[in-house]
Design an enzyme around this catalytic site. Sequence first.
Site, PDB file in Angstrom:
ATOM      1  N   HIS A  63       0.844  -1.196   0.000  1.00 23.55           N
ATOM      2  CA  HIS A  63       0.000   0.000   0.000  1.00 23.55           C
ATOM      3  C   HIS A  63       0.885   1.254   0.000  1.00 23.55           C
ATOM      4  O   HIS A  63       1.916   1.300   0.665  1.00 23.55           O
ATOM      5  CB  HIS A  63      -0.922   0.006   1.233  1.00 23.55           C
ATOM      6  CG  HIS A  63      -2.241  -0.654   0.989  1.00 23.55           C
ATOM      7  ND1 HIS A  63      -2.963  -1.281   1.979  1.00 23.55           N
ATOM      8  CD2 HIS A  63      -2.976  -0.770  -0.148  1.00 23.55           C
ATOM      9  CE1 HIS A  63      -4.096  -1.758   1.463  1.00 23.55           C
ATOM     10  NE2 HIS A  63      -4.119  -1.469   0.177  1.00 23.55           N
ATOM     11  N   ASP A  65       0.794   4.075   1.348  1.00 32.30           N
ATOM     12  CA  ASP A  65       1.153   4.763   2.598  1.00 32.30           C
ATOM     13  C   ASP A  65       2.262   4.034   3.351  1.00 32.30           C
ATOM     14  O   ASP A  65       2.723   4.509   4.390  1.00 32.30           O
ATOM     15  CB  ASP A  65      -0.078   4.971   3.507  1.00 32.30           C
ATOM     16  CG  ASP A  65      -0.833   3.701   3.818  1.00 32.30           C
ATOM     17  OD1 ASP A  65      -1.062   2.896   2.904  1.00 32.30           O
ATOM     18  OD2 ASP A  65      -1.214   3.504   4.996  1.00 32.30           O
ATOM     19  N   HIS A  66       2.735   2.899   2.804  1.00 28.41           N
ATOM     20  CA  HIS A  66       3.820   2.148   3.449  1.00 28.41           C
ATOM     21  C   HIS A  66       5.090   2.109   2.598  1.00 28.41           C
ATOM     22  O   HIS A  66       6.142   1.728   3.089  1.00 28.41           O
ATOM     23  CB  HIS A  66       3.360   0.723   3.767  1.00 28.41           C
ATOM     24  CG  HIS A  66       2.247   0.703   4.764  1.00 28.41           C
ATOM     25  ND1 HIS A  66       2.417   0.342   6.084  1.00 28.41           N
ATOM     26  CD2 HIS A  66       0.938   1.048   4.644  1.00 28.41           C
ATOM     27  CE1 HIS A  66       1.268   0.459   6.728  1.00 28.41           C
ATOM     28  NE2 HIS A  66       0.346   0.891   5.869  1.00 28.41           N
TER      29      HIS A  66
HETATM   30 ZN    ZN Z   1      -1.649   1.453   5.877  1.00 27.57          ZN
END
Ligand code: ZN
Length: 262
Positions: A63, A65-66
């Site tokens: 993902h 956001d990672h």
């Molecule tokens: Zn996340």
Amino acid sequence: MPSITFLGTGSGFPEADRFFASSLLLLEGKHLLIDAGEPCVHSLRDRGTLIRDLDAVLITHGHVDHIGGLPALLQGAMLLERKKPLKIALPGEMIAPIRAWIHTLYLTEEGLGFPVEWIAWKDKETLILEDGSISVTPFSNRHLEQCYRTLLAADSALPCNSYSLEIIAGNFRAIFSGDLASAGDLAELVSTPANVVVSELSHVSMKELAAVLGEADLNALCLIHLSEDIADNREQLRGKMEELLPRINDVFVPEDGEILDF
Ligand SMILES: [Zn+2]
């Protein structure tokens, strides 16, 4: 002395005061970056020579956001003339696409000026960092399965990991949840004692998490990756978790930039 610096405690929603997922674990003199959410390169630059000193980047899953901050981290390391090799461990299916992405950004690996070692996580296969002092064991969980299985072909891999990180000769163990499908994803990890669990709290409720951690032998719990609705009242959240988990000595709900020393 082990420490965790919480560089980004936000969830996947963009927020003005919390960055995407990234934590820096210092163990036995090694600096391990757990997830590379944006803007980790700025957060590391803000803390001295970490961009040059970092030993490994441990990506839990794909993902954005990672992992979205990874190319900027590599470019930053190149511009700061890093020479030290860098290990990047991540789900194996992502290695070729990520390398292609980096290439598309005009960052050739030959041009970086330091070697990158790409390591594919294998469920419960322990990675020993090179001087033998630290082990990192990934435990695959069902976070991405839960998000996408109905949308993708049955044979598409949907890997997401939680971690157990240990000082091999010492007495310290940290668990990082990654993103979860359910609190039950942590059950096996917390069946043996740990100094600290760092858990996300976007995809599980406080009660579900407490039910899994209730009997665990843990000293501290840190709650990160908070959904927006609960992030605004950290004290209330901390109090509630302390009530639900009376056996755990300390519950922390860190802000971005906070450091926890052990
Ligand atoms: Zn996340």
